[in-house]
Scaffold this motif. Structure first.
Motif, PDB file in Angstrom:
ATOM      1  N   GLY A  59       0.793  -1.231   0.000  1.00  0.00           N
ATOM      2  CA  GLY A  59       0.000   0.000   0.000  1.00  0.00           C
ATOM      3  C   GLY A  59       0.819   1.270   0.000  1.00  0.00           C
ATOM      4  O   GLY A  59       0.267   2.369   0.111  1.00  0.00           O
ATOM      5  N   SER A  60       2.140   1.168  -0.154  1.00  0.00           N
ATOM      6  CA  SER A  60       3.003   2.336   0.003  1.00  0.00           C
ATOM      7  C   SER A  60       2.945   3.320  -1.162  1.00  0.00           C
ATOM      8  O   SER A  60       3.113   4.521  -0.970  1.00  0.00           O
ATOM      9  CB  SER A  60       4.459   1.894   0.189  1.00  0.00           C
ATOM     10  OG  SER A  60       4.598   1.107   1.339  1.00  0.00           O
ATOM     11  N   CYS A  61       2.765   2.820  -2.382  1.00  0.00           N
ATOM     12  CA  CYS A  61       2.941   3.678  -3.560  1.00  0.00           C
ATOM     13  C   CYS A  61       1.643   4.326  -4.033  1.00  0.00           C
ATOM     14  O   CYS A  61       1.448   4.565  -5.224  1.00  0.00           O
ATOM     15  CB  CYS A  61       3.584   2.887  -4.697  1.00  0.00           C
ATOM     16  SG  CYS A  61       2.572   1.518  -5.327  1.00  0.00           S
ATOM     17  N   SER A  62       0.752   4.622  -3.104  1.00  0.00           N
ATOM     18  CA  SER A  62      -0.508   5.288  -3.464  1.00  0.00           C
ATOM     19  C   SER A  62      -0.225   6.677  -4.026  1.00  0.00           C
ATOM     20  O   SER A  62       0.613   7.423  -3.511  1.00  0.00           O
ATOM     21  CB  SER A  62      -1.396   5.420  -2.224  1.00  0.00           C
ATOM     22  OG  SER A  62      -1.696   4.168  -1.670  1.00  0.00           O
ATOM     23  N   ALA A  63      -0.935   7.014  -5.082  1.00  0.00           N
ATOM     24  CA  ALA A  63      -0.836   8.342  -5.695  1.00  0.00           C
ATOM     25  C   ALA A  63      -2.079   8.545  -6.552  1.00  0.00           C
ATOM     26  O   ALA A  63      -2.928   7.654  -6.655  1.00  0.00           O
ATOM     27  CB  ALA A  63       0.432   8.457  -6.535  1.00  0.00           C
ATOM     28  N   GLU A  64      -2.179   9.708  -7.153  1.00  0.00           N
ATOM     29  CA  GLU A  64      -3.274   9.959  -8.080  1.00  0.00           C
ATOM     30  C   GLU A  64      -2.706   9.991  -9.495  1.00  0.00           C
ATOM     31  O   GLU A  64      -1.837  10.803  -9.809  1.00  0.00           O
ATOM     32  CB  GLU A  64      -3.988  11.257  -7.721  1.00  0.00           C
ATOM     33  CG  GLU A  64      -4.606  11.195  -6.338  1.00  0.00           C
ATOM     34  CD  GLU A  64      -5.594  12.306  -6.041  1.00  0.00           C
ATOM     35  OE1 GLU A  64      -5.928  13.071  -6.975  1.00  0.00           O
ATOM     36  OE2 GLU A  64      -6.041  12.411  -4.889  1.00  0.00           O
ATOM     37  N   VAL A  65      -3.180   9.069 -10.305  1.00  0.00           N
ATOM     38  CA  VAL A  65      -2.693   8.940 -11.676  1.00  0.00           C
ATOM     39  C   VAL A  65      -3.807   9.379 -12.615  1.00  0.00           C
ATOM     40  O   VAL A  65      -4.877   8.770 -12.640  1.00  0.00           O
ATOM     41  CB  VAL A  65      -2.259   7.491 -11.981  1.00  0.00           C
ATOM     42  CG1 VAL A  65      -1.703   7.397 -13.400  1.00  0.00           C
ATOM     43  CG2 VAL A  65      -1.223   7.017 -10.969  1.00  0.00           C
ATOM     44  N   ASN A  66      -3.545  10.447 -13.354  1.00  0.00           N
ATOM     45  CA  ASN A  66      -4.574  11.077 -14.198  1.00  0.00           C
ATOM     46  C   ASN A  66      -5.861  11.337 -13.408  1.00  0.00           C
ATOM     47  O   ASN A  66      -6.963  11.110 -13.882  1.00  0.00           O
ATOM     48  CB  ASN A  66      -4.851  10.229 -15.439  1.00  0.00           C
ATOM     49  CG  ASN A  66      -3.766  10.391 -16.489  1.00  0.00           C
ATOM     50  OD1 ASN A  66      -2.749  11.045 -16.247  1.00  0.00           O
ATOM     51  ND2 ASN A  66      -3.954   9.801 -17.662  1.00  0.00           N
ATOM     52  N   GLY A  67      -5.659  11.782 -12.166  1.00  0.00           N
ATOM     53  CA  GLY A  67      -6.781  12.184 -11.329  1.00  0.00           C
ATOM     54  C   GLY A  67      -7.466  11.085 -10.558  1.00  0.00           C
ATOM     55  O   GLY A  67      -8.349  11.362  -9.743  1.00  0.00           O
ATOM     56  N   ARG A  68      -7.075   9.824 -10.784  1.00  0.00           N
ATOM     57  CA  ARG A  68      -7.708   8.713 -10.074  1.00  0.00           C
ATOM     58  C   ARG A  68      -6.745   8.111  -9.060  1.00  0.00           C
ATOM     59  O   ARG A  68      -5.619   7.769  -9.416  1.00  0.00           O
ATOM     60  CB  ARG A  68      -8.149   7.627 -11.053  1.00  0.00           C
ATOM     61  CG  ARG A  68      -8.860   6.443 -10.367  1.00  0.00           C
ATOM     62  CD  ARG A  68      -9.340   5.415 -11.360  1.00  0.00           C
ATOM     63  NE  ARG A  68      -9.914   4.259 -10.697  1.00  0.00           N
ATOM     64  CZ  ARG A  68     -11.148   4.162 -10.247  1.00  0.00           C
ATOM     65  NH1 ARG A  68     -11.969   5.196 -10.400  1.00  0.00           N
ATOM     66  NH2 ARG A  68     -11.596   3.075  -9.648  1.00  0.00           N
TER      67      ARG A  68
END
Length: 255
Positions: A59-68
């Motif tokens: 769960g470490s690499c959570s981010a928003e990719v193209n807004g999602r």
């Protein structure tokens, strides 16, 4: 097969920042985290990104990719067209530390506020007996990898900073539900769920379930049943009386 992709990655800190453009080679089968690592290695060695297992389990690499909101290690480049710009930004619900790394300590504070499992007095490990349906229900909630994507999309947290002290968020509503529905747990968490964790503030939009990488039905299987239990406890006179007389065991009922 290799092609050149255009990435836009947010760079900055709590003081502010902006999107920075990168052109980078992409090979077949790669995921967004692969490309971020390549940008680190070849163009931006000071780019900050949190990651660990690269297998969709930490769960470490959570981010928003193209807004999602997504796990970067589980987002394949094949979902984007070759001429599509890929924008990577940090989770919006939490303070930015640097670049793609956010301060998610809010979640650990909330975790400490949830009372731990309390089995019946005198019941030793190995003596627990449960129906399989109860085991399955707990196992679903325990699939959580604490990526906090559900916390990030919850508008009660995301859009209203002043709600955070009174609102635990979907990840911890699932934890509360897991314990409340456990047949051997002796603590009544219904009053606490409403008054200390703010479950009544959730309007069940199901956005948390939609982004869960483990497919946990947070809204249907945790939040809605907990809301029903809270309402039963507060407004059903028979259930209220049952709680008053400690039906779940001495000292177990919370009134």
């Amino acid at each position: 097969m290799t092609y050149s992709a255009h990435f836009r990655i947010w760079r900055g800190s709590a003081a502010g920042g902006s999107l920075q453009d990168f052109d980078v080679d992409v090979s077949e089968g790669e995921v967004v985290l692969d490309i971020v690592h390549r940008i680190q290695a070849t163009q931006a060695p000071d780019l900050a990104v949190r990651w660990n297992c690269k297998a969709g389990k930490c769960g470490s690499c959570s981010a928003e990719v193209n807004g999602r909101p997504r796990l970067m290690c589980m987002t394949r480049m094949s979902v984007f067209t070759e001429d599509e710009a890929v924008t990577v930004t940090p989770l919006r619900a939490f303070p930015v530390l640097r670049d793609l790394v956010t301060d998610v300590s809010f979640n650990y504070t909330k975790a400490r506020e949830v009372p731990s499992f309390a089995p019946p007095e005198g019941l030793a490990p190995g003596e627990f007996r449960m129906q399989q349906v109860d085991v399955d229900r707990s196992q679903e909630f325990r699939k959580c990898i604490e990526c906090f994507l559900c916390q990030n999309v919850c508008h009660v947290i995301r859009d209203h900073e002043d709600n955070k002290p009174a609102f635990a968020g979907p990840r911890f509503f699932a934890r509360l539900a897991e314990l409340e529905m456990h047949p051997l747990d002796t603590v009544d968490r219904r009053k606490r769920s409403q008054e200390q964790h703010g479950i009544g503030m959730c309007n069940i939009t199901k956005c948390c379930s939609e982004v869960c990488p483990e497919g946990i039905k947070i809204t249907d299987n945790a939040i809605i049943p907990m809301k029903e239990r809270v309402a039963d406890r507060k407004y059903d006179p028979v259930r209220w009386l049952g709680a008053r007389i400690g039906r779940r065991g001495d000292g177990g009922a919370e009134v």
